[in-house]
Scaffold this active site. Structure first.
Site, mmCIF file in Angstrom:
data_model
loop_
_atom_site.group_PDB
_atom_site.id
_atom_site.type_symbol
_atom_site.label_atom_id
_atom_site.label_comp_id
_atom_site.label_asym_id
_atom_site.label_seq_id
_atom_site.Cartn_x
_atom_site.Cartn_y
_atom_site.Cartn_z
ATOM 1 C CG ASP A 192 33.915 58.434 55.642
ATOM 2 O OD1 ASP A 192 34.732 57.921 56.406
ATOM 3 O OD2 ASP A 192 34.153 58.734 54.456
ATOM 4 C CB CYS A 239 37.191 38.964 33.427
ATOM 5 S SG CYS A 239 37.825 40.635 33.684
ATOM 6 C CG ASP A 246 37.495 54.671 52.305
ATOM 7 O OD1 ASP A 246 38.334 54.946 53.186
ATOM 8 O OD2 ASP A 246 36.940 55.548 51.613
ATOM 9 C CB CYS A 306 35.151 39.701 37.997
ATOM 10 S SG CYS A 306 35.184 40.654 36.477
ATOM 11 C CB CYS A 319 40.091 39.366 36.352
ATOM 12 S SG CYS A 319 38.690 39.896 37.359
ATOM 13 C CG HIS A 363 37.328 44.283 35.893
ATOM 14 N ND1 HIS A 363 37.967 43.058 35.944
ATOM 15 C CD2 HIS A 363 38.299 45.231 35.917
ATOM 16 C CE1 HIS A 363 39.278 43.263 35.968
ATOM 17 N NE2 HIS A 363 39.512 44.564 35.956
#
Ligand SMILES: [Zn+2]
Length: 367
Positions: free
Chosen positions: A77, A299, A256, A296, A294, A325
């Protein structure tokens, strides 16, 4: 939808970029980002990195990739937004913006050229130019003046880009930022001004600043139509999962937002059934995984009860597991969006996702 080629690898779009403002995505390691969360590109911030650690340190380190040991692409940015939102006593001038550091009150000046030079020192793969981001609501006359300034700066950005070279041996790309607040004629002339300068991609700026969501969708739809399909389109700072899916449906490639990381640190977790607060007493003896859909690290390995315990005990691991997560949830969402676009089931899937989320929101409001 497509692919973006950078000096640090190919990015499959649509893509979500975790926010790593100060050269770190808060609460997760680079190793977790790459191997567990599967981030393809992260975002860093020129304003923050310029103030701390400063360009001299970044150059000594061989650029931000090397400094933070991140091998994949980085987008920066410009810091324009932070100049307007964080710093005190900012003075907007025709050739740039003077501001005081939010850290120590020291005075600095950002011109379009200065920002490109800092981004060369950072070595980001994709650079955003200095622009002025209008607030909401914004009077037409102010938005018009601001759009003119952003267009004039775009010319200076382009010149600075063309007359400087990358410092670390990989190519850097420069995007243009379409402004114009909520006024379609201004958005149109902003896009036209920028397209003449032939940037490598185009950002849609000045949205998600408080305007109604339907108006945001309308303006995203309108603006993406103005930008050549050959170039990536990046909707800055958006947003909730359902906003991202709606914007993908309207032709946006890149996103983003601080929402998954910031919310994670406040115990708000995104799940396939909607947002849940991990502090909720209902999870006290709930030994199910956070989100059964999920896969991940969090999880796969930990229960809601354990997560709630970590938040209640103010343990650092709570922030790590929650961030892991939430970022996985966002990245899986855009990855699935890409697969659904390819197999033709995107619109039905998106509508079903939004329906589940809105039912969940209503039931939480009734509680
Ligand atoms: Zn998960």
């Amino acid at each position: 939808m497509g692919e973006l080629f950078t000096g640090h690898g190919v990015i499959q779009t649509p893509v979500f970029m975790p926010v790593g403002t100060q050269g770190t995505v808060k609460a997760v390691t680079q190793r977790a980002l790459e191997s567990e969360i599967g981030a393809e590109i992260i975002l860093a911030n020129t304003y923050h990195l310029y103030l701390r650690p400063g360009t001299r340190i970044l150059e000594q380190a061989g650029g931000l990739h090397s400094f933070m040991n991140w091998r994949k692409p980085i987008l920066t940015d410009s810091g324009g937004f932070q100049v307007y939102s964080l710093s005190e006593l900012r003075k907007l001038k025709k050739d740039g913006v003077e501001f005081r550091s939010h850290l120590d009150g020291s005075t600095h000046f950002f011109s379009p050229r200065k920002v490109i030079e800092i981004e060369r020192s950072i070595g980001s793969d994709i650079m955003m130019p200095l622009d002025e981001c209008t607030p909401f609501p914004c009077e037409y006359e102010y938005a018009k003046k601001s759009k003119l300034l952003t267009s004039e700066w775009a010319v200076l950005n382009r010149q600075a880009f063309d007359s400087t070279v990358p410092l670390y041996g990989h190519e850097q790309y420069l995007f243009g930022i379409v402004q114009g607040s909520v006024y379609k004629d201004l958005r149109e002339s902003s896009a036209k001004d920028l397209m003449k300068l032939d940037f490598d991609g185009y950002s849609i700026g000045g949205l998600a600043v408080g305007e109604p969501v339907e108006l945001m969708y309308e303006l995203v739809d309108f603006t993406t139509d103005l930008i050549s399909e050959e170039k990536p389109r990046y909707l800055m700072g958006v947003g909730r999962p359902e906003n991202i899916l709606e914007a993908i449906a309207r032709g946006v490639d890149m996103f983003d937002c601080v929402m998954p990381t910031r919310n994670a640190r406040n115990a708000y977790l995104f799940t396939s059934a909607g947002i849940v607060s991990m502090r909720n007493a209902a999870y006290k003896d709930d030994f199910q995984p956070l989100d059964g859909n999920c896969d991940c690290y969090t999880c796969r390995n930990f229960s809601r009860s354990y997560l709630r315990h970590l938040f209640n005990a103010k343990e650092i691991l709570a922030l790590v597991l929650a961030t892991t997560h939430n970022l996985s949830f966002y990245l899986n969402l855009v990855r699935e969006a890409r697969e659904r676009i390819i197999d033709g089931s995107f619109i039905d899937w998106k509508n079903e996702f939004s329906r589940i989320i809105s039912v969940n929101v209503k039931s939480t409001e009734e509680e």
